[in-house]
Scaffold this active site. Sequence first.
Site: not given
Length: 812
Positions: A360-364, A366-367, A684, A727
């Site tokens: 996933g993108p940074p800051g969601v 994960k860590t 796309s 999107k």
Amino acid sequence: MSSSILPGREKGDTRTLPMMPIRDLVIFPYMMTPFVVGRESSISALEEALAGDKKIFLATQHDASADDPKPSEIYQVGTIANIVQSLKLPDGNIKVLVEGVERGKIQKMSSEDGYFRVTVRTASYRVVSTPSVEQLVQRIIALFEQYVKLSQSLNYETMIAAVKVDETGKFTDTVAANLNISIEEKQELLEIFDPVDRLTRLADLLDVEIEKLNVDRTIQGRVKRQMERAQREYYLNEKIKAIQKELGRNEKSEIDELKKKIEGSGMTQDAHEKATAELKRLEMMPPMSAESTVSRNYLDWLLAVPWKKKSREVRDIRKAEKVLEADHYGLEKIKERILEFLAVRQLVKTPKGSILCFVGPPGVGKTSLGRSIARATGRKFVRLSLGGVRDEAEIRGHRRTYIGALPGQILQMMKKAGVVNPVFLLDEVDKMSMDFRGDPSAALLEVLDPEQNNTFMDHYLDVEYDLSKVFFITTANVIHTIPQPLQDRMEILRLSGYTELEKVEIAKRFLVRKQLEAAGLKPSNLTIADDAIVEIIRSYTREAGVRNLEREIANICRKVARKVVREGKALQVTIHKDDLKEHLGVIKFRDTKSEEKNEVGLATGLAWTEVGGQILHIEATTMPGKGRLILTGKLGDVMQESGQAAMSYVRSRAGRFGLDLDFYRRLDIHIHLPEGAIPKDGPSAGITLVTAAVSALAKVPVRRDLAMTGEITLRGKVLPIGGVKEKLMAAHRAGCGAVILPRDNEKDLADVPESIQQEMAIHFVDTMDEVLDQALERKFEVAANLETETPLPPPPGLEPASRDMGREPLAN
């Protein structure tokens, strides 16, 4: 030394005497020996002897630790002794001085009045002075003189004077009594009644003892030379080690301590054998050698990594669910997967370790989610960042042949965890690289394979280590940089960006409270209204996660903290949307919105980025020319090819769109994607490119409130794309009321929040005709005699080819 007695054995006497067993002592005839009597049975025997002729039979017991020896635990040959002196001590014990008289062998033993009474038979031998006997005596005298000179515990003059006796039996007993030999060897000499046989055995023992004293002197000389370069303590330690080396005994306490740790570590049989062999090598090495340090470090690492210690796992699903809900908002899929894992743990005692990959993108989160999983399951948590790692030895370690070698980071983290079942987070697994030192991602193939990681081999330890009980979690921003074999070993769970509503909830539940505490504020000092949080999300951050949102909230808290210090702790501040400019400055981002009116040649597309989704305006215009297609906006190869495919489709369907069949010969078409400094790529945008081109050519406006995404084929088929959730969220933020998606992406709506689906009309399409029907203000009329694909006119002078032209007859 001479004797006129005839050789042979004289008839012995039989006597009945009280008997006293003695410990750690052998009494020889003709010798004066003091010792202390403390046992009740021995005191009774002593008192009986003192009451009579003061004669007592003394025999050594086999086991000195036995307080009440049985007859079978006492040697059968002992010494009849005279009690010369006795003194009663204050503690009740009696100190006695006895003089050995002659040997005796027990014939009968009985226990009377609490002590032993024995019938003893004695024997006397006559010795003839022959040359061989005289030579043997002289040899023993020479050996004993040498022994006394080498021994530091005997006085030379006293000992030499003591052995100057005429009788052979007395001579041998005197020498034997003054030798520093074991109890068993002294008892052996006592049991030899024949003086000549005793002489022979005594000579052998003296040879052995002199050899031992020579070895000891050699050791002392070696240690003395070493002491000149070190302190006295070092000298003593070296002497002990040198003695142990010469005698072949085990090391002292340090070696014993290592041996105990090895036995209690619970390591595998292979590791145990390696550790034992290394310990033996260490035992034989000089302590100051470099190799000794290498061996000791190796043993320390073998003992430092956990082999059997486990964390007690929490398997209560309800408790785990509460922990996950308290730490993170949303992320339902991830939470369900963790709860499923715990459910399986309850039903299966020894399941295989799980390998999850959070993408996933940074800051969601994960860590932080990895930390929450460890807390929910009751396991230890360790984290290893793989960003920038390019050496395979970082994973597997270096071989011990290298100076300063260490195990790899995997085993170093296992040592840090201290248990065999931690939650092990491999952070930024997509940012590893490789060079001439190896490929660390290839080394991870074994670590992250549940079928292989129970025999993980580190180059330093060089023994198999079981990683199957570890709960591995990896994190990545993208997966296309992760090698395919590594992807295949992991269960990939995607964490897409948060919706605006989710960000608002996360800010209210977690971020504001956290930053208030960090700034030293009370909840009463600062209140951030919902409209302010929404405005921060829209105008001051552009991200899929909440990291920058937290920073902006921290900025507000710091400014309010300054006011509190200046005006007092009772200050109360409420931040609304209109107050943000004062606290955060001018807005940083202008969120791309849909256009205010329908325009010709302007279509709204949808794009996926690493920080979430974004809408993409695509402009098309026509101009007199020679049929060139111009594509601008820093487009990648794939997007340029999509533009060419879109133009080919438009030309093949020119009749349906009401265009002249040779329109391309008179016109150039320019397609541009604004924000030209930002690289753009991917297939796309295909249907958006077609829509913009058809609108520009046919002069039909495109609906402003509609966004679209999908790949186009030359035949007008619409193919599925990725990043649907991101999107749709971007279209929702931009205020679009409708979205066109490929029909094959209908299944992906399961990941899209219900609130977004309810607020937008989502149209699923299979062909480009359906796209144009939805996207343009008016539909194209299709003539009854118009085929699906309009053939282009042939060049002048060339007739159309026959349908059968070019066919060859089939061979028989």
